[in-house]
Design an enzyme around this catalytic site. Structure first.
Site, PDB file in Angstrom:
ATOM      1  N   LYS A   1       0.839  -1.197   0.000  1.00 30.45           N
ATOM      2  CA  LYS A   1       0.000   0.000   0.000  1.00 30.45           C
ATOM      3  C   LYS A   1       0.884   1.262   0.000  1.00 30.45           C
ATOM      4  O   LYS A   1       2.099   1.173   0.191  1.00 30.45           O
ATOM      5  CB  LYS A   1      -0.941  -0.067   1.206  1.00 30.45           C
ATOM      6  CG  LYS A   1      -1.891  -1.292   1.126  1.00 30.45           C
ATOM      7  CD  LYS A   1      -3.126  -1.200   2.023  1.00 30.45           C
ATOM      8  CE  LYS A   1      -2.923  -1.723   3.408  1.00 30.45           C
ATOM      9  NZ  LYS A   1      -4.209  -1.978   4.128  1.00 30.45           N
TER      10      LYS A   1
ATOM     11  N   TYR B   1     -12.200  -2.537  -2.686  1.00 32.04           N
ATOM     12  CA  TYR B   1     -12.663  -2.649  -1.300  1.00 32.04           C
ATOM     13  C   TYR B   1     -14.193  -2.695  -1.222  1.00 32.04           C
ATOM     14  O   TYR B   1     -14.777  -2.184  -0.267  1.00 32.04           O
ATOM     15  CB  TYR B   1     -12.125  -1.485  -0.462  1.00 32.04           C
ATOM     16  CG  TYR B   1     -10.696  -1.662   0.033  1.00 32.04           C
ATOM     17  CD1 TYR B   1     -10.308  -2.810   0.736  1.00 32.04           C
ATOM     18  CD2 TYR B   1      -9.737  -0.665  -0.160  1.00 32.04           C
ATOM     19  CE1 TYR B   1      -9.004  -2.962   1.211  1.00 32.04           C
ATOM     20  CE2 TYR B   1      -8.430  -0.821   0.316  1.00 32.04           C
ATOM     21  CZ  TYR B   1      -8.075  -1.969   1.008  1.00 32.04           C
ATOM     22  OH  TYR B   1      -6.785  -2.114   1.484  1.00 32.04           O
TER      23      TYR B   1
ATOM     24  N   ASN C   1      -1.114  -0.339   7.753  1.00 35.03           N
ATOM     25  CA  ASN C   1      -0.562  -1.684   7.989  1.00 35.03           C
ATOM     26  C   ASN C   1       0.144  -2.244   6.754  1.00 35.03           C
ATOM     27  O   ASN C   1       0.341  -3.445   6.645  1.00 35.03           O
ATOM     28  CB  ASN C   1      -1.658  -2.613   8.511  1.00 35.03           C
ATOM     29  CG  ASN C   1      -2.851  -2.661   7.583  1.00 35.03           C
ATOM     30  OD1 ASN C   1      -2.766  -2.222   6.441  1.00 35.03           O
ATOM     31  ND2 ASN C   1      -3.956  -3.199   8.058  1.00 35.03           N
TER      32      ASN C   1
ATOM     33  N   HIS D   1      -1.912  -5.192   1.688  1.00 31.99           N
ATOM     34  CA  HIS D   1      -3.206  -5.865   1.516  1.00 31.99           C
ATOM     35  C   HIS D   1      -2.935  -7.280   1.031  1.00 31.99           C
ATOM     36  O   HIS D   1      -2.064  -7.489   0.180  1.00 31.99           O
ATOM     37  CB  HIS D   1      -4.080  -5.146   0.473  1.00 31.99           C
ATOM     38  CG  HIS D   1      -5.257  -5.982   0.064  1.00 31.99           C
ATOM     39  ND1 HIS D   1      -6.415  -6.030   0.810  1.00 31.99           N
ATOM     40  CD2 HIS D   1      -5.433  -6.860  -0.969  1.00 31.99           C
ATOM     41  CE1 HIS D   1      -7.255  -6.889   0.235  1.00 31.99           C
ATOM     42  NE2 HIS D   1      -6.685  -7.404  -0.837  1.00 31.99           N
TER      43      HIS D   1
ATOM     44  N   GLU E   1     -10.161 -10.375  -6.814  1.00 29.08           N
ATOM     45  CA  GLU E   1      -9.204  -9.260  -6.767  1.00 29.08           C
ATOM     46  C   GLU E   1      -8.148  -9.375  -7.870  1.00 29.08           C
ATOM     47  O   GLU E   1      -7.778  -8.366  -8.473  1.00 29.08           O
ATOM     48  CB  GLU E   1      -8.541  -9.215  -5.380  1.00 29.08           C
ATOM     49  CG  GLU E   1      -9.535  -8.830  -4.285  1.00 29.08           C
ATOM     50  CD  GLU E   1      -8.983  -9.003  -2.863  1.00 29.08           C
ATOM     51  OE1 GLU E   1      -7.806  -9.401  -2.714  1.00 29.08           O
ATOM     52  OE2 GLU E   1      -9.738  -8.749  -1.909  1.00 29.08           O
TER      53      GLU E   1
HETATM   54  P1  GDP Z   1      -7.135  -6.701   6.171  1.00 28.50           P
HETATM   55  O1  GDP Z   1      -7.782  -7.732   5.261  1.00 28.50           O
HETATM   56  O2  GDP Z   1      -6.293  -7.337   7.251  1.00 28.50           O
HETATM   57  O3  GDP Z   1      -6.375  -5.631   5.420  1.00 28.50           O
HETATM   58  O4  GDP Z   1      -8.317  -5.966   6.962  1.00 28.50           O
HETATM   59  P2  GDP Z   1      -9.806  -5.541   6.493  1.00 28.50           P
HETATM   60  O5  GDP Z   1     -10.126  -6.128   5.163  1.00 28.50           O
HETATM   61  O6  GDP Z   1     -10.723  -5.826   7.627  1.00 28.50           O
HETATM   62  O7  GDP Z   1      -9.716  -3.951   6.365  1.00 28.50           O
HETATM   63  C1  GDP Z   1      -9.137  -3.332   5.234  1.00 28.50           C
HETATM   64  C2  GDP Z   1      -8.243  -2.207   5.678  1.00 28.50           C
HETATM   65  O8  GDP Z   1      -9.056  -1.160   6.270  1.00 28.50           O
HETATM   66  C3  GDP Z   1      -7.250  -2.569   6.783  1.00 28.50           C
HETATM   67  O9  GDP Z   1      -6.062  -3.149   6.292  1.00 28.50           O
HETATM   68  C4  GDP Z   1      -6.998  -1.219   7.432  1.00 28.50           C
HETATM   69  O10 GDP Z   1      -6.077  -0.443   6.662  1.00 28.50           O
HETATM   70  C5  GDP Z   1      -8.375  -0.556   7.365  1.00 28.50           C
HETATM   71  N1  GDP Z   1      -9.213  -0.766   8.555  1.00 28.50           N
HETATM   72  C6  GDP Z   1      -9.859  -1.919   8.903  1.00 28.50           C
HETATM   73  N2  GDP Z   1     -10.584  -1.761  10.036  1.00 28.50           N
HETATM   74  C7  GDP Z   1     -10.406  -0.456  10.415  1.00 28.50           C
HETATM   75  C8  GDP Z   1     -10.917   0.333  11.509  1.00 28.50           C
HETATM   76  O11 GDP Z   1     -11.684  -0.118  12.376  1.00 28.50           O
HETATM   77  N3  GDP Z   1     -10.512   1.638  11.571  1.00 28.50           N
HETATM   78  C9  GDP Z   1      -9.663   2.196  10.645  1.00 28.50           C
HETATM   79  N4  GDP Z   1      -9.309   3.483  10.802  1.00 28.50           N
HETATM   80  N5  GDP Z   1      -9.166   1.483   9.597  1.00 28.50           N
HETATM   81  C10 GDP Z   1      -9.540   0.181   9.479  1.00 28.50           C
HETATM   82 MG    MG Z   2      -9.303  -7.522   3.882  1.00 31.00          MG
END
Ligand code: GDP
Ligand code: MG
Length: 159
Positions: free
Chosen positions: A10, A50, A123, A126, A137
């Site tokens: 990212k 997303y 983080n 992705h 994807e």
């Molecule tokens: P991943 O699959 O581990 O990347 O996590 P997710 O698919 O649940 O979320 C996508 C991305 O959205 C994450 O990598 C974070 O950058 C962001 N994100 C997820 N949950 C939160 C949240 O509760 N608050 C904020 N600020 N960002 C979030």
């Molecule tokens: Mg995810």
């Protein structure tokens, strides 16, 4: 089972110049890079990628983060590539991600901190979360002519 999965370094990973150190970790275990390119996504593309998060409270932050600069997109192939890559990447919240994982070693952001700063959790990476999302994807990010078949030493000497 041999799987393919989508990985994005990212904008925070690219801007922090961690691209080499992150890709190295996938190569260490023998995952094969079958596609790779740099892309600067726009908002419309972010919504496609997303789709599952559109409408969530943090979506606006997520869209801003993923479109704020170029990403390095890649498709990795290997044994159980989807869960193996998620293991190497570590859990979503870097403050809880284990040392030895990319998120645990190179980041420390928490949900609470990110929300208070009106930012997505930074983080770095992705990674597709299931074989089904990997297929979806990969087809968004790569055309079939951008994906390659070749042999690595792991296929010749390790498997
Ligand atoms: P991943 O699959 O581990 O990347 O996590 P997710 O698919 O649940 O979320 C996508 C991305 O959205 C994450 O990598 C974070 O950058 C962001 N994100 C997820 N949950 C939160 C949240 O509760 N608050 C904020 N600020 N960002 C979030
Ligand atoms: Mg995810």
């Amino acid at each position: 089972m041999i799987q393919r999965t989508l990985v994005l370094l990212k904008p925070d990973a690219v801007q922090r110049q961690l691209v080499g150190r992150i890709i190295e970790r996938f190569e260490w275990v023998g995952l094969k890079i079958v596609g790779m390119k740099m892309v600067w996504a726009d908002k419309e593309f972010a919504k496609k990628h997303y789709a599952e998060h559109v409408g969530k409270p943090f979506y606006k932050f997520l869209e801003e983060m993923i479109t704020e600069g170029p990403v390095v997109a890649m498709v990795l192939e290997g044994v159980d590539a989807v869960p193996v890559v998620r293991k190497i990447v570590g859990s979503t919240e870097p403050s809880k991600a284990l040392p030895g994982t990319i998120r645990g070693d190179f980041a420390m952001h928490s949900y609470e901190h990110a929300d208070s700063k009106k930012s997505a959790v930074k983080n770095l990476v992705h990674a597709s979360d299931s074989e089904e999302s990997a297929k979806r994807e990969i087809s968004i990010w790569f055309s079939s002519s951008e994906l390659f078949e070749y042999s690595t030493v792991h296929e010749k000497h390790v498997f």
